[in-house]
Design an enzyme around this catalytic site. Sequence first.
Site, short mmCIF file in Angstrom:
data_model
loop_
_atom_site.label_atom_id
_atom_site.label_comp_id
_atom_site.label_asym_id
_atom_site.label_seq_id
_atom_site.Cartn_x
_atom_site.Cartn_y
_atom_site.Cartn_z
N LYS A 1 0.81 -1.23 0.00
CA LYS A 1 0.00 0.00 0.00
C LYS A 1 0.84 1.28 0.00
O LYS A 1 0.39 2.31 -0.50
CB LYS A 1 -0.95 0.01 1.21
CG LYS A 1 -2.12 -0.95 1.07
CD LYS A 1 -3.12 -0.76 2.18
CE LYS A 1 -4.29 -1.70 2.01
NZ LYS A 1 -5.34 -1.49 3.01
N ASP B 1 -10.16 3.13 1.63
CA ASP B 1 -10.33 2.52 2.96
C ASP B 1 -11.04 3.47 3.93
O ASP B 1 -11.91 3.04 4.70
CB ASP B 1 -8.96 2.15 3.55
CG ASP B 1 -8.41 0.85 2.96
OD1 ASP B 1 -9.21 0.02 2.48
OD2 ASP B 1 -7.18 0.65 2.98
N ARG C 1 0.15 -2.29 21.52
CA ARG C 1 1.13 -3.11 22.23
C ARG C 1 2.50 -2.42 22.23
O ARG C 1 3.15 -2.29 23.25
CB ARG C 1 1.20 -4.48 21.52
CG ARG C 1 2.20 -5.43 22.08
CD ARG C 1 2.14 -6.73 21.33
NE ARG C 1 2.45 -6.58 19.89
CZ ARG C 1 2.51 -7.57 19.03
NH1 ARG C 1 2.25 -8.80 19.43
NH2 ARG C 1 2.80 -7.35 17.77
P1 NAP Z 1 -0.62 -4.12 10.62
O1 NAP Z 1 -0.21 -2.85 9.96
O2 NAP Z 1 0.26 -5.30 10.56
O3 NAP Z 1 -0.92 -3.77 12.17
C1 NAP Z 1 -1.23 -4.79 13.09
C2 NAP Z 1 -1.62 -4.19 14.43
O4 NAP Z 1 -2.02 -5.27 15.28
C3 NAP Z 1 -0.47 -3.48 15.14
O5 NAP Z 1 -0.98 -2.40 15.87
C4 NAP Z 1 0.06 -4.57 16.09
O6 NAP Z 1 0.70 -4.08 17.24
C5 NAP Z 1 -1.26 -5.22 16.49
N1 NAP Z 1 -1.06 -6.59 17.01
C6 NAP Z 1 -0.73 -7.68 16.29
N2 NAP Z 1 -0.65 -8.76 17.12
C7 NAP Z 1 -0.94 -8.31 18.36
C8 NAP Z 1 -1.02 -8.92 19.63
N3 NAP Z 1 -0.79 -10.21 19.79
N4 NAP Z 1 -1.35 -8.17 20.71
C9 NAP Z 1 -1.58 -6.84 20.57
N5 NAP Z 1 -1.52 -6.19 19.37
C10 NAP Z 1 -1.20 -6.92 18.29
O7 NAP Z 1 -2.02 -4.61 10.06
P2 NAP Z 1 -3.20 -3.71 9.43
O8 NAP Z 1 -3.02 -3.63 7.97
O9 NAP Z 1 -3.29 -2.48 10.23
O10 NAP Z 1 -4.47 -4.66 9.69
C11 NAP Z 1 -4.98 -4.87 10.99
C12 NAP Z 1 -6.27 -5.68 10.91
O11 NAP Z 1 -7.29 -4.91 10.25
C13 NAP Z 1 -6.14 -6.98 10.12
O12 NAP Z 1 -6.88 -7.99 10.76
C14 NAP Z 1 -6.77 -6.65 8.77
O13 NAP Z 1 -7.35 -7.78 8.14
C15 NAP Z 1 -7.86 -5.68 9.22
N6 NAP Z 1 -8.26 -4.78 8.12
C16 NAP Z 1 -9.53 -4.87 7.69
C17 NAP Z 1 -9.97 -4.03 6.68
C18 NAP Z 1 -11.38 -4.12 6.23
O14 NAP Z 1 -11.70 -3.62 5.14
N7 NAP Z 1 -12.26 -4.68 7.03
C19 NAP Z 1 -9.08 -3.11 6.10
C20 NAP Z 1 -7.77 -3.05 6.58
C21 NAP Z 1 -7.37 -3.91 7.60
P3 NAP Z 1 2.29 -3.79 17.24
O15 NAP Z 1 2.45 -2.44 16.63
O16 NAP Z 1 2.65 -3.83 18.67
O17 NAP Z 1 2.94 -4.87 16.43
#
Ligand code: NAP
Length: 284
Positions: free
Chosen positions: A66, A102, A152
């Site tokens: 992205k 988004d 976290r």
């Molecule tokens: P990302 O950039 O990898 O961010 C992941 C986030 O989750 C970070 O804040 C990370 O914390 C946290 N995290 C991961 N494992 C954790 C744990 N065990 N305990 C506490 N925090 C934890 O991912 P993203 O792109 O933001 O996506 C996040 C979620 O949103 C995904 O499930 C994705 O499928 C969903 N999403 C959905 C849509 C939709 O259209 N519905 C769109 C975008 C994303 P740290 O910083 O500490 O690692």
Amino acid sequence: MPVALGIIGYPINHSISPIFQQAALDHIGLHAAYRASEVPPERLAGFLKTLREEKYLGINVTVPHKVAVIPYLDEMDPTATAAGAVNTILNLNGKLIGHNTDTYGFLQGLKIERRFECRDKRVLVLGAGGAARGVLQALIQERVIECVIANRTLHKAERLAATGLQMGIDCKSIGMAWEELSLAAVNADLIVNCTTIGMAHTLNEGDSPLQPQQIPPGALVYDLVYNPLVTPLIRAAARAGADTLGGIHMLVYQGAASFELWLGSEAPVEVMMQAAVNTMSGDD
Ligand code: NAP
């Protein structure tokens, strides 16, 4: 030759965009194919070169590309510039234009599905990754009164909160310890999960970032995780008596906005939603 559309990511086999986008294309009777392409980072530049060909109308872009696609584009629309990320590329006669749907998808979920207006609301955002960044943009745009970002890794929450403060909203950062999360949650009108906690096929599948006793019954809990459709957080929120909204709505609304950018015609949102829900519930 069919018109070509699609999505790129790495990996990409989890994506359900091909299912609901193809359903929409078939519904309007367009001779077009929407395909998923697994593009590793070292092949990104080459892939974007072929995207300039006439048959491509555009693509969706997902993790991890992205931000990485930006240097290869000719133009960015203001939403993509504000978010610092692109999830949709439009090929306008060989010129690649980056968009971000988004933010719109997130807000449409709230507005259409729950009639929820963010203005003057207190929001707790869980997570500080890519999704949280887009959500914060939406909350700033809608002028929430307060936003607490819990993550976290605290320094990432601090960085995001600094962006919010710069843009004029009262923004705080906290860690994910029980006490501080409970205190932030109790005041929230809206709680948004932007972490991967609860997501299928991950280590935290089956976990919830909040327990029922931490969730105020008057809040709306929006979980961006859409696989599974009913996440552990959604179950915890329902147990607390709170209103809930699943991530499938954001997913489909952002996809519908991409569809409209490429084709210039109204997306059949209900057809897309049905196809997405059927796939996720295993009916397809
Ligand atoms: P990302 O950039 O990898 O961010 C992941 C986030 O989750 C970070 O804040 C990370 O914390 C946290 N995290 C991961 N494992 C954790 C744990 N065990 N305990 C506490 N925090 C934890 O991912 P993203 O792109 O933001 O996506 C996040 C979620 O949103 C995904 O499930 C994705 O499928 C969903 N999403 C959905 C849509 C939709 O259209 N519905 C769109 C975008 C994303 P740290 O910083 O500490 O690692």
